[in-house]
Each structure stands twice: as C-alpha cells, then as structure tokens.
Design a protein around this motif. Structure first.
Motif, PDB file in Angstrom:
ATOM      1  N   GLY A   4       0.803  -1.215   0.000  1.00 51.08           N
ATOM      2  CA  GLY A   4       0.000   0.000   0.000  1.00 51.08           C
ATOM      3  C   GLY A   4       0.837   1.266   0.000  1.00 51.08           C
ATOM      4  O   GLY A   4       0.319   2.361   0.086  1.00 51.08           O
ATOM      5  N   ASN A   5       2.141   1.134  -0.112  1.00 51.67           N
ATOM      6  CA  ASN A   5       3.038   2.287  -0.085  1.00 51.67           C
ATOM      7  C   ASN A   5       3.822   2.341  -1.395  1.00 51.67           C
ATOM      8  O   ASN A   5       5.039   2.445  -1.393  1.00 51.67           O
ATOM      9  N   ASP A   6       3.093   2.263  -2.526  1.00 47.61           N
ATOM     10  CA  ASP A   6       3.746   2.213  -3.832  1.00 47.61           C
ATOM     11  C   ASP A   6       4.019   3.591  -4.423  1.00 47.61           C
ATOM     12  O   ASP A   6       4.670   3.701  -5.451  1.00 47.61           O
ATOM     13  N   TYR A   7       3.493   4.648  -3.811  1.00 54.35           N
ATOM     14  CA  TYR A   7       3.692   5.987  -4.360  1.00 54.35           C
ATOM     15  C   TYR A   7       5.155   6.387  -4.197  1.00 54.35           C
ATOM     16  O   TYR A   7       5.688   6.363  -3.086  1.00 54.35           O
ATOM     17  N   PRO A   8       5.822   6.732  -5.303  1.00 54.47           N
ATOM     18  CA  PRO A   8       7.269   7.007  -5.225  1.00 54.47           C
ATOM     19  C   PRO A   8       7.627   8.340  -4.579  1.00 54.47           C
ATOM     20  O   PRO A   8       8.781   8.596  -4.297  1.00 54.47           O
ATOM     21  N   GLY A   9       6.686   9.205  -4.362  1.00 56.52           N
ATOM     22  CA  GLY A   9       6.993  10.492  -3.752  1.00 56.52           C
ATOM     23  C   GLY A   9       6.904  11.624  -4.759  1.00 56.52           C
ATOM     24  O   GLY A   9       6.540  11.433  -5.918  1.00 56.52           O
ATOM     25  N   MET A  10       7.244  12.789  -4.310  1.00 60.49           N
ATOM     26  CA  MET A  10       7.163  13.979  -5.145  1.00 60.49           C
ATOM     27  C   MET A  10       8.309  13.975  -6.162  1.00 60.49           C
ATOM     28  O   MET A  10       9.450  13.683  -5.810  1.00 60.49           O
ATOM     29  N   PRO A  11       8.014  14.325  -7.422  1.00 59.67           N
ATOM     30  CA  PRO A  11       9.088  14.371  -8.429  1.00 59.67           C
ATOM     31  C   PRO A  11      10.149  15.418  -8.074  1.00 59.67           C
ATOM     32  O   PRO A  11       9.869  16.417  -7.413  1.00 59.67           O
ATOM     33  N   ARG A  12      11.354  15.177  -8.530  1.00 58.07           N
ATOM     34  CA  ARG A  12      12.474  16.076  -8.228  1.00 58.07           C
ATOM     35  C   ARG A  12      12.231  17.479  -8.769  1.00 58.07           C
ATOM     36  O   ARG A  12      12.547  18.472  -8.111  1.00 58.07           O
ATOM     37  N   TRP A  13      11.627  17.599  -9.976  1.00 63.46           N
ATOM     38  CA  TRP A  13      11.418  18.936 -10.565  1.00 63.46           C
ATOM     39  C   TRP A  13      10.430  19.750  -9.742  1.00 63.46           C
ATOM     40  O   TRP A  13      10.529  20.974  -9.681  1.00 63.46           O
ATOM     41  N   VAL A  14       9.502  19.099  -9.057  1.00 61.07           N
ATOM     42  CA  VAL A  14       8.556  19.822  -8.210  1.00 61.07           C
ATOM     43  C   VAL A  14       9.271  20.357  -6.971  1.00 61.07           C
ATOM     44  O   VAL A  14       9.058  21.498  -6.562  1.00 61.07           O
ATOM     45  N   LYS A  15      10.143  19.553  -6.390  1.00 60.30           N
ATOM     46  CA  LYS A  15      10.903  19.986  -5.221  1.00 60.30           C
ATOM     47  C   LYS A  15      11.809  21.168  -5.567  1.00 60.30           C
ATOM     48  O   LYS A  15      11.864  22.158  -4.834  1.00 60.30           O
ATOM     49  N   ILE A  16      12.509  21.062  -6.691  1.00 58.02           N
ATOM     50  CA  ILE A  16      13.427  22.129  -7.098  1.00 58.02           C
ATOM     51  C   ILE A  16      12.656  23.404  -7.427  1.00 58.02           C
ATOM     52  O   ILE A  16      13.063  24.505  -7.038  1.00 58.02           O
ATOM     53  N   ILE A  19      11.638  25.069  -4.187  1.00 56.62           N
ATOM     54  CA  ILE A  19      12.771  25.719  -3.528  1.00 56.62           C
ATOM     55  C   ILE A  19      13.121  27.029  -4.230  1.00 56.62           C
ATOM     56  O   ILE A  19      13.341  28.055  -3.582  1.00 56.62           O
ATOM     57  N   VAL A  20      13.147  27.021  -5.553  1.00 55.25           N
ATOM     58  CA  VAL A  20      13.455  28.238  -6.313  1.00 55.25           C
ATOM     59  C   VAL A  20      12.392  29.306  -6.057  1.00 55.25           C
ATOM     60  O   VAL A  20      12.712  30.477  -5.841  1.00 55.25           O
ATOM     61  N   ALA A  21      11.125  28.913  -6.052  1.00 56.53           N
ATOM     62  CA  ALA A  21      10.046  29.871  -5.793  1.00 56.53           C
ATOM     63  C   ALA A  21      10.163  30.456  -4.383  1.00 56.53           C
ATOM     64  O   ALA A  21       9.996  31.666  -4.187  1.00 56.53           O
ATOM     65  N   ALA A  22      10.479  29.620  -3.408  1.00 58.90           N
ATOM     66  CA  ALA A  22      10.626  30.099  -2.036  1.00 58.90           C
ATOM     67  C   ALA A  22      11.795  31.073  -1.906  1.00 58.90           C
ATOM     68  O   ALA A  22      11.688  32.098  -1.215  1.00 58.90           O
ATOM     69  N   VAL A  23      12.898  30.784  -2.567  1.00 56.34           N
ATOM     70  CA  VAL A  23      14.061  31.681  -2.521  1.00 56.34           C
ATOM     71  C   VAL A  23      13.726  33.021  -3.174  1.00 56.34           C
ATOM     72  O   VAL A  23      14.080  34.083  -2.651  1.00 56.34           O
ATOM     73  N   LEU A  24      13.013  32.996  -4.305  1.00 52.38           N
ATOM     74  CA  LEU A  24      12.640  34.244  -4.975  1.00 52.38           C
ATOM     75  C   LEU A  24      11.691  35.071  -4.117  1.00 52.38           C
ATOM     76  O   LEU A  24      11.831  36.300  -4.025  1.00 52.38           O
ATOM     77  N   ILE A  25      10.729  34.422  -3.485  1.00 54.28           N
ATOM     78  CA  ILE A  25       9.799  35.146  -2.606  1.00 54.28           C
ATOM     79  C   ILE A  25      10.548  35.751  -1.426  1.00 54.28           C
ATOM     80  O   ILE A  25      10.306  36.900  -1.041  1.00 54.28           O
ATOM     81  N   LEU A  26      11.483  35.011  -0.857  1.00 55.57           N
ATOM     82  CA  LEU A  26      12.286  35.525   0.251  1.00 55.57           C
ATOM     83  C   LEU A  26      13.141  36.714  -0.190  1.00 55.57           C
ATOM     84  O   LEU A  26      13.256  37.710   0.528  1.00 55.57           O
ATOM     85  N   LEU A  27      13.711  36.634  -1.390  1.00 57.48           N
ATOM     86  CA  LEU A  27      14.521  37.730  -1.916  1.00 57.48           C
ATOM     87  C   LEU A  27      13.681  38.989  -2.118  1.00 57.48           C
ATOM     88  O   LEU A  27      14.089  40.092  -1.732  1.00 57.48           O
ATOM     89  N   VAL A  28      12.507  38.846  -2.701  1.00 55.65           N
ATOM     90  CA  VAL A  28      11.625  40.001  -2.910  1.00 55.65           C
ATOM     91  C   VAL A  28      11.195  40.585  -1.569  1.00 55.65           C
ATOM     92  O   VAL A  28      11.163  41.805  -1.400  1.00 55.65           O
TER      93      VAL A  28
END
Length: 59
Positions: A4-16, A19-28
């Motif tokens: 019942g735990n076959d979901y591989p998790g969040m894709p790497r491009w979503v995580k990256i 992170i990029v969006a969070a850094v940009l929001i913090l910078l602004v």
C-alpha cells in the motif's frame, strides 16, 4: 501483494521548483523590507532639477 506504499513520492522537478520559488519570494521580501530598491515612481527617472507640474494643471 503490495504493502500500500507504492507511491514514489514527489518528483524532483517539483521539489526544485518549490525551492526556487521560495528563494525568490524571500529575496523580494528582503528587498521590500530593507528598501534596497530605492524610491519608485515617475520622478525616479527624471533629472533632479526638473519639476513635475501638479496633476490638476494639465492642459
């Protein structure tokens, strides 16, 4: 049988992207809070000795 735990998790491009969006929001936010950008408005691009007429005096 699966456990019942076959979901591989969040894709790497979503995580990256997150992170990029969070850094940009913090910078602004830092730019706004510390007023790094300087004064904004139409007077920013005019020479210091020129004067804008009041908005009511337009022909």
């Amino acid at each position: 049988m699966s456990s019942g735990n076959d979901y591989p998790g969040m894709p790497r491009w979503v995580k990256i992207s997150g992170i990029v969006a969070a850094v940009l929001i913090l910078l602004v936010a830092m730019i706004v809070v510390f007023d790094i950008g300087g004064p904004h408005g139409p007077g920013r691009h005019m020479s210091p000795d020129s004067e804008m007429p009041p908005a009511g005096d337009r022909p």
